[in-house]
Enzyme design. Sequence first.
Site, PDB file in Angstrom:
ATOM      1  N   GLY A 141     -21.586 -60.616 -23.083  1.00  7.82           N
ATOM      2  CA  GLY A 141     -21.555 -59.685 -24.304  1.00  7.82           C
ATOM      3  C   GLY A 141     -20.909 -58.449 -24.291  1.00  7.82           C
ATOM      4  O   GLY A 141     -20.940 -57.628 -24.807  1.00  7.82           O
ATOM      5  N   ALA A 142     -19.561 -58.584 -23.662  1.00 11.80           N
ATOM      6  CA  ALA A 142     -18.703 -57.695 -23.618  1.00 11.80           C
ATOM      7  C   ALA A 142     -17.517 -57.639 -24.544  1.00 11.80           C
ATOM      8  O   ALA A 142     -16.392 -57.151 -24.313  1.00 11.80           O
ATOM      9  CB  ALA A 142     -18.044 -57.478 -22.188  1.00 11.80           C
TER      10      ALA A 142
ATOM     11  N   VAL B 149     -24.930 -67.237 -24.181  1.00 10.88           N
ATOM     12  CA  VAL B 149     -25.891 -67.122 -22.939  1.00 10.88           C
ATOM     13  C   VAL B 149     -27.233 -67.755 -23.176  1.00 10.88           C
ATOM     14  O   VAL B 149     -28.231 -67.916 -22.273  1.00 10.88           O
ATOM     15  CB  VAL B 149     -26.005 -65.725 -22.693  1.00 10.88           C
ATOM     16  CG1 VAL B 149     -24.747 -65.154 -21.962  1.00 10.88           C
ATOM     17  CG2 VAL B 149     -26.485 -64.807 -23.511  1.00 10.88           C
TER      18      VAL B 149
ATOM     19  N   ASN C 121     -25.614 -58.010 -20.098  1.00 12.87           N
ATOM     20  CA  ASN C 121     -25.514 -57.175 -21.403  1.00 12.87           C
ATOM     21  C   ASN C 121     -25.433 -57.827 -22.703  1.00 12.87           C
ATOM     22  O   ASN C 121     -25.873 -56.868 -23.442  1.00 12.87           O
ATOM     23  CB  ASN C 121     -23.962 -56.500 -21.221  1.00 12.87           C
ATOM     24  CG  ASN C 121     -23.690 -55.342 -22.541  1.00 12.87           C
ATOM     25  OD1 ASN C 121     -24.272 -54.387 -22.518  1.00 12.87           O
ATOM     26  ND2 ASN C 121     -22.931 -55.910 -23.348  1.00 12.87           N
TER      27      ASN C 121
ATOM     28  N   SER D 140     -33.702 -51.664 -23.196  1.00 12.97           N
ATOM     29  CA  SER D 140     -33.651 -50.859 -24.126  1.00 12.97           C
ATOM     30  C   SER D 140     -34.899 -49.700 -24.204  1.00 12.97           C
ATOM     31  O   SER D 140     -35.850 -50.159 -23.541  1.00 12.97           O
ATOM     32  CB  SER D 140     -33.643 -51.532 -25.501  1.00 12.97           C
ATOM     33  OG  SER D 140     -34.159 -50.778 -26.569  1.00 12.97           O
TER      34      SER D 140
ATOM     35  N   TYR E  81     -37.699 -57.584 -31.033  1.00 18.16           N
ATOM     36  CA  TYR E  81     -36.820 -57.049 -30.189  1.00 18.16           C
ATOM     37  C   TYR E  81     -37.128 -56.068 -28.701  1.00 18.16           C
ATOM     38  O   TYR E  81     -37.162 -56.579 -27.809  1.00 18.16           O
ATOM     39  CB  TYR E  81     -35.875 -56.265 -31.092  1.00 18.16           C
ATOM     40  CG  TYR E  81     -34.503 -55.441 -30.111  1.00 18.16           C
ATOM     41  CD1 TYR E  81     -33.569 -56.255 -29.662  1.00 18.16           C
ATOM     42  CD2 TYR E  81     -34.709 -54.158 -30.011  1.00 18.16           C
ATOM     43  CE1 TYR E  81     -32.415 -55.663 -28.739  1.00 18.16           C
ATOM     44  CE2 TYR E  81     -33.695 -53.731 -29.093  1.00 18.16           C
ATOM     45  CZ  TYR E  81     -32.815 -54.280 -28.394  1.00 18.16           C
ATOM     46  OH  TYR E  81     -31.617 -53.474 -27.419  1.00 18.16           O
TER      47      TYR E  81
ATOM     48  N   LYS F 217     -37.148 -56.985 -25.130  1.00 16.59           N
ATOM     49  CA  LYS F 217     -36.461 -56.116 -24.037  1.00 16.59           C
ATOM     50  C   LYS F 217     -37.680 -55.849 -22.926  1.00 16.59           C
ATOM     51  O   LYS F 217     -37.234 -55.503 -21.818  1.00 16.59           O
ATOM     52  CB  LYS F 217     -35.935 -55.021 -24.613  1.00 16.59           C
ATOM     53  CG  LYS F 217     -34.792 -55.302 -25.426  1.00 16.59           C
ATOM     54  CD  LYS F 217     -33.505 -55.626 -24.460  1.00 16.59           C
ATOM     55  CE  LYS F 217     -32.165 -55.700 -25.131  1.00 16.59           C
ATOM     56  NZ  LYS F 217     -31.299 -56.183 -24.146  1.00 16.59           N
TER      57      LYS F 217
END
Lengths: 253, 253
Positions: B14-15, B67, B93, B147, B160, B164
């Site tokens: 995720g970069a 992913v 990430n 997070s 979310y 996380k």
Amino acid sequence: MDLGFKGKVALLTGAGSQIGFGKAIALLLAKEGCDAIAVTDINLDDVKLTAEAVKALGCKSIALKADVTNKDEVQKMVKQVADEYGKIDILVNVAGAILGGGPLEEQKQDLWDREVGLNLYGTMITSQAVLPYMQKQNSGAIVNIGSGSTHMYSHGVSTYAMAKGAVDIFTKQMAIMEAKNGIRVNCVAPGPSPTNFIKAPDKQAVIDMLAKQIPMGRGATPDDIANATLFFASDISGYVTGQVLHVSGGSVL
Amino acid sequence: MDLGLKGKTALVTGAGSQIGFGKEICLTLAREGCDVAVNDIDLENARKTADAVKALGVKTMAVKADVTKKAEVDEMVRKVLAEFGRIDILVNNAGGMNFGAFNFLEAKEETWDKDFALNTKGAMFCSQAVLPGMTEHKYGKIVNISSSVAKQAFPGVSTYAMSKSALYVFTRGLAGMVIKQGINVNSVAPGWGLTNFDPRPHDEIKKGFIPETPRAIETTPKDIANAVAFLASDVSAHIVGQIICVDGGSTMQ
């Protein structure tokens, strides 16, 4: 990675033991370019050795005696450091010890008072004495040494674990209060470690037994603790405050 | 401080975003001498990050994968291994949030599934794919980007936050499982940043709840990259299954 310690002044309590966390933290701060490191201990002869080792790395250092449970002594010591170096950027509250513990029926007020005095009140009054200097410059980093014992339960009453649990909470309270003054407060919680903390006569046997119980198969070394302490003391963790980081080889998940 | 990352190889998922945490993680690892494979679902964006990494003089490659799809993840890891020979560091990430899913009574199954797939399944597939190689070399570092909402509770149900939080429990469980193979698994939990993660205008976010956080400033990609580099290095070798909240004091747990 440059941790940005150039020009910084640090103050460490409980840095007298020659095999302990405090000395390792002092030496690593010196290696990373800290300008001056004041090392203190209840035992002046011991902490003078630490100061010598710091100076040998080309870093300024003074050794001062202070019993962290004595408010007058602590305030005098902190003032001496500030007078000597003009400021205090980093405070590491290392001073602490296990003084007893055992079955509930054997608990005595005297032990509670001494254990909470050293591990909690000592951290509080040292921080209290240092904070005005940090507030004046609107920056500072305080690192408290906590303990994995806060999450590892065994039979009996450990006043030490309770006092260190309170250090976790105190870390967060101070972090909240000081965030807007540019001061960060965090806590490194070491797992079992083969330092002077283990006072049993068959020390090696205790260390071997502990190692078997630690998922990583070894106790925390002073360098492990120093590395994590420097992370919190450095501006690279400039957005991290109020955190407790367990350095325990998997003992606390 | 020498983090010992020179010559190591990393895969960061995720970069692709040019203003996100992932890109800065790649650049920070590269500055420490680490070769970096850059993943994103958007290959064009991953290439932009890889170009920036390349300019720092280390080996790099851009590799596309969603992913949440196991076959794509396996193919990605195969490609990286073919190019780099081994993967020492995995940074999970890739992640995201479905905005507008806050009304619990109207929450839809697909929103739930999407958040959990991206934020938990992605980390599982990527870890599964790299672990055989890490186990063979008896060396590895996995850093999951969680997070700070994983440790906070707000009124309302956030898939979310739940996903996380699940990632944090995943981190601890996996950490305990693989530490004896010489593999460290830890997590970094960012606070709110001004990245593409939140589709609202940055001015709105800045005026929103960021002023209410203890430090009253947003999380920057550099804040996250520093913590990731620390956990991806051997200086944190004794830290296992821990979460470091890099959130300016929003989370004091």
